[in-house]
Scaffold this motif. Structure first.
Motif, PDB file in Angstrom:
ATOM      1  N   LYS A   1      32.409  37.846  33.359  1.00 38.88           N
ATOM      2  CA  LYS A   1      32.317  38.378  31.998  1.00 38.88           C
ATOM      3  C   LYS A   1      33.673  38.915  31.544  1.00 38.88           C
ATOM      4  O   LYS A   1      34.094  38.690  30.407  1.00 38.88           O
ATOM      5  CB  LYS A   1      31.265  39.478  31.951  1.00 38.88           C
ATOM      6  CG  LYS A   1      30.949  39.969  30.572  1.00 38.88           C
ATOM      7  CD  LYS A   1      29.778  40.930  30.612  1.00 38.88           C
ATOM      8  CE  LYS A   1      29.459  41.431  29.232  1.00 38.88           C
ATOM      9  NZ  LYS A   1      28.306  42.337  29.245  1.00 38.88           N
ATOM     10  N   LYS A   2      34.386  39.590  32.437  1.00 41.42           N
ATOM     11  CA  LYS A   2      35.712  40.123  32.124  1.00 41.42           C
ATOM     12  C   LYS A   2      36.683  38.987  31.795  1.00 41.42           C
ATOM     13  O   LYS A   2      37.449  39.071  30.831  1.00 41.42           O
ATOM     14  CB  LYS A   2      36.227  40.932  33.318  1.00 41.42           C
ATOM     15  CG  LYS A   2      37.595  41.527  33.138  1.00 41.42           C
ATOM     16  CD  LYS A   2      38.003  42.265  34.399  1.00 41.42           C
ATOM     17  CE  LYS A   2      39.480  42.540  34.394  1.00 41.42           C
ATOM     18  NZ  LYS A   2      39.938  43.057  35.695  1.00 41.42           N
ATOM     19  N   TYR A   3      36.632  37.904  32.571  1.00 39.85           N
ATOM     20  CA  TYR A   3      37.482  36.743  32.322  1.00 39.85           C
ATOM     21  C   TYR A   3      37.207  36.159  30.938  1.00 39.85           C
ATOM     22  O   TYR A   3      38.124  35.838  30.194  1.00 39.85           O
ATOM     23  CB  TYR A   3      37.256  35.687  33.407  1.00 39.85           C
ATOM     24  CG  TYR A   3      37.968  34.388  33.133  1.00 39.85           C
ATOM     25  CD1 TYR A   3      39.313  34.238  33.414  1.00 39.85           C
ATOM     26  CD2 TYR A   3      37.289  33.317  32.555  1.00 39.85           C
ATOM     27  CE1 TYR A   3      39.970  33.048  33.145  1.00 39.85           C
ATOM     28  CE2 TYR A   3      37.931  32.125  32.282  1.00 39.85           C
ATOM     29  CZ  TYR A   3      39.272  31.997  32.571  1.00 39.85           C
ATOM     30  OH  TYR A   3      39.921  30.827  32.292  1.00 39.85           O
ATOM     31  N   CYS A   4      35.929  36.017  30.602  1.00 39.79           N
ATOM     32  CA  CYS A   4      35.559  35.451  29.304  1.00 39.79           C
ATOM     33  C   CYS A   4      35.997  36.351  28.152  1.00 39.79           C
ATOM     34  O   CYS A   4      36.460  35.864  27.116  1.00 39.79           O
ATOM     35  CB  CYS A   4      34.058  35.192  29.243  1.00 39.79           C
ATOM     36  SG  CYS A   4      33.533  33.825  30.299  1.00 39.79           S
ATOM     37  N   LEU A   5      35.870  37.648  28.317  1.00 44.10           N
ATOM     38  CA  LEU A   5      36.300  38.574  27.267  1.00 44.10           C
ATOM     39  C   LEU A   5      37.814  38.537  27.071  1.00 44.10           C
ATOM     40  O   LEU A   5      38.306  38.599  25.947  1.00 44.10           O
ATOM     41  CB  LEU A   5      35.845  40.004  27.587  1.00 44.10           C
ATOM     42  CG  LEU A   5      34.355  40.275  27.422  1.00 44.10           C
ATOM     43  CD1 LEU A   5      34.016  41.673  27.951  1.00 44.10           C
ATOM     44  CD2 LEU A   5      33.920  40.142  25.977  1.00 44.10           C
ATOM     45  N   GLU A   6      38.557  38.430  28.171  1.00 40.18           N
ATOM     46  CA  GLU A   6      40.011  38.362  28.081  1.00 40.18           C
ATOM     47  C   GLU A   6      40.471  37.104  27.356  1.00 40.18           C
ATOM     48  O   GLU A   6      41.494  37.115  26.679  1.00 40.18           O
ATOM     49  CB  GLU A   6      40.634  38.409  29.475  1.00 40.18           C
ATOM     50  CG  GLU A   6      40.549  39.764  30.139  1.00 40.18           C
ATOM     51  CD  GLU A   6      41.014  39.732  31.583  1.00 40.18           C
ATOM     52  OE1 GLU A   6      41.310  38.638  32.115  1.00 40.18           O
ATOM     53  OE2 GLU A   6      41.064  40.820  32.191  1.00 40.18           O
ATOM     54  N   ASN A   7      39.726  36.013  27.509  1.00 40.98           N
ATOM     55  CA  ASN A   7      40.102  34.744  26.885  1.00 40.98           C
ATOM     56  C   ASN A   7      39.371  34.491  25.571  1.00 40.98           C
ATOM     57  O   ASN A   7      39.469  33.393  25.014  1.00 40.98           O
ATOM     58  CB  ASN A   7      39.844  33.594  27.867  1.00 40.98           C
ATOM     59  CG  ASN A   7      40.802  33.656  29.035  1.00 40.98           C
ATOM     60  OD1 ASN A   7      42.009  33.593  28.848  1.00 40.98           O
ATOM     61  ND2 ASN A   7      40.280  33.822  30.225  1.00 40.98           N
TER      62      ASN A   7
ATOM     63  N   PHE B   1      32.198  28.679  27.852  1.00 40.58           N
ATOM     64  CA  PHE B   1      32.954  28.389  29.063  1.00 40.58           C
ATOM     65  C   PHE B   1      32.217  27.371  29.926  1.00 40.58           C
ATOM     66  O   PHE B   1      32.805  26.389  30.385  1.00 40.58           O
ATOM     67  CB  PHE B   1      33.193  29.680  29.859  1.00 40.58           C
ATOM     68  CG  PHE B   1      33.926  29.455  31.147  1.00 40.58           C
ATOM     69  CD1 PHE B   1      35.297  29.291  31.152  1.00 40.58           C
ATOM     70  CD2 PHE B   1      33.247  29.416  32.357  1.00 40.58           C
ATOM     71  CE1 PHE B   1      35.983  29.081  32.335  1.00 40.58           C
ATOM     72  CE2 PHE B   1      33.918  29.205  33.539  1.00 40.58           C
ATOM     73  CZ  PHE B   1      35.294  29.041  33.532  1.00 40.58           C
ATOM     74  N   LEU B   2      30.915  27.578  30.123  1.00 39.56           N
ATOM     75  CA  LEU B   2      30.131  26.645  30.933  1.00 39.56           C
ATOM     76  C   LEU B   2      30.054  25.276  30.276  1.00 39.56           C
ATOM     77  O   LEU B   2      30.132  24.245  30.950  1.00 39.56           O
ATOM     78  CB  LEU B   2      28.727  27.200  31.169  1.00 39.56           C
ATOM     79  CG  LEU B   2      28.665  28.447  32.047  1.00 39.56           C
ATOM     80  CD1 LEU B   2      27.245  28.988  32.108  1.00 39.56           C
ATOM     81  CD2 LEU B   2      29.181  28.147  33.443  1.00 39.56           C
TER      82      LEU B   2
ATOM     83  N   ASP C   1      28.833  41.709  41.119  1.00 37.20           N
ATOM     84  CA  ASP C   1      30.300  41.753  41.062  1.00 37.20           C
ATOM     85  C   ASP C   1      30.879  40.473  40.473  1.00 37.20           C
ATOM     86  O   ASP C   1      31.800  40.517  39.660  1.00 37.20           O
ATOM     87  CB  ASP C   1      30.889  41.980  42.461  1.00 37.20           C
ATOM     88  CG  ASP C   1      30.550  43.355  43.002  1.00 37.20           C
ATOM     89  OD1 ASP C   1      30.305  44.281  42.183  1.00 37.20           O
ATOM     90  OD2 ASP C   1      30.526  43.505  44.233  1.00 37.20           O
ATOM     91  N   GLU C   2      30.337  39.316  40.876  1.00 37.86           N
ATOM     92  CA  GLU C   2      30.805  38.049  40.334  1.00 37.86           C
ATOM     93  C   GLU C   2      30.532  37.962  38.838  1.00 37.86           C
ATOM     94  O   GLU C   2      31.372  37.484  38.082  1.00 37.86           O
ATOM     95  CB  GLU C   2      30.109  36.883  41.032  1.00 37.86           C
ATOM     96  CG  GLU C   2      30.530  36.698  42.464  1.00 37.86           C
ATOM     97  CD  GLU C   2      29.664  35.708  43.201  1.00 37.86           C
ATOM     98  OE1 GLU C   2      30.139  35.168  44.211  1.00 37.86           O
ATOM     99  OE2 GLU C   2      28.516  35.472  42.771  1.00 37.86           O
ATOM    100  N   TYR C   3      29.361  38.435  38.412  1.00 36.55           N
ATOM    101  CA  TYR C   3      29.004  38.399  36.994  1.00 36.55           C
ATOM    102  C   TYR C   3      29.979  39.230  36.160  1.00 36.55           C
ATOM    103  O   TYR C   3      30.469  38.766  35.128  1.00 36.55           O
ATOM    104  CB  TYR C   3      27.577  38.900  36.786  1.00 36.55           C
ATOM    105  CG  TYR C   3      27.222  39.075  35.330  1.00 36.55           C
ATOM    106  CD1 TYR C   3      26.949  37.971  34.538  1.00 36.55           C
ATOM    107  CD2 TYR C   3      27.188  40.328  34.748  1.00 36.55           C
ATOM    108  CE1 TYR C   3      26.639  38.109  33.196  1.00 36.55           C
ATOM    109  CE2 TYR C   3      26.880  40.481  33.412  1.00 36.55           C
ATOM    110  CZ  TYR C   3      26.605  39.381  32.640  1.00 36.55           C
ATOM    111  OH  TYR C   3      26.314  39.525  31.311  1.00 36.55           O
ATOM    112  N   TYR C   4      30.274  40.445  36.612  1.00 37.67           N
ATOM    113  CA  TYR C   4      31.186  41.297  35.849  1.00 37.67           C
ATOM    114  C   TYR C   4      32.606  40.729  35.828  1.00 37.67           C
ATOM    115  O   TYR C   4      33.308  40.827  34.821  1.00 37.67           O
ATOM    116  CB  TYR C   4      31.176  42.733  36.374  1.00 37.67           C
ATOM    117  CG  TYR C   4      29.915  43.469  35.997  1.00 37.67           C
ATOM    118  CD1 TYR C   4      29.546  43.596  34.651  1.00 37.67           C
ATOM    119  CD2 TYR C   4      29.083  44.026  36.949  1.00 37.67           C
ATOM    120  CE1 TYR C   4      28.393  44.249  34.285  1.00 37.67           C
ATOM    121  CE2 TYR C   4      27.919  44.686  36.587  1.00 37.67           C
ATOM    122  CZ  TYR C   4      27.580  44.795  35.252  1.00 37.67           C
ATOM    123  OH  TYR C   4      26.431  45.441  34.890  1.00 37.67           O
TER     124      TYR C   4
END
Length: 53
Positions: free
Chosen positions: A29-35, A42-43, A23-26
């Motif tokens: 990943k969703k946050y990174c795709l949105e930005n 990011f890291l 759940d944390e990974y998705y």
């Protein structure tokens, strides 16, 4: 003009293991795709900001 070549001695190759639940990974990943950034970018930015502080 060509890019500056780096010596292998000048580079550090470090690996980090980040453990996330599915759940944390998705969510991450969703946050990174949105930005419009990659997870690695990011890291990398987190590490650079931590070093600057």
């Amino acid at each position: 003009m060509s890019a500056h070549k780096k010596n292998k001695e000048d580079l550090l190759n470090k690996q980090m293991i980040v453990r996330l639940t599915i759940d944390e990974y998705y969510e991450f990943k969703k946050y990174c795709l949105e930005n419009h950034i990659t997870i690695n970018a990011f890291l990398r930015s987190l590490i650079k900001n931590a070093i600057k502080k």
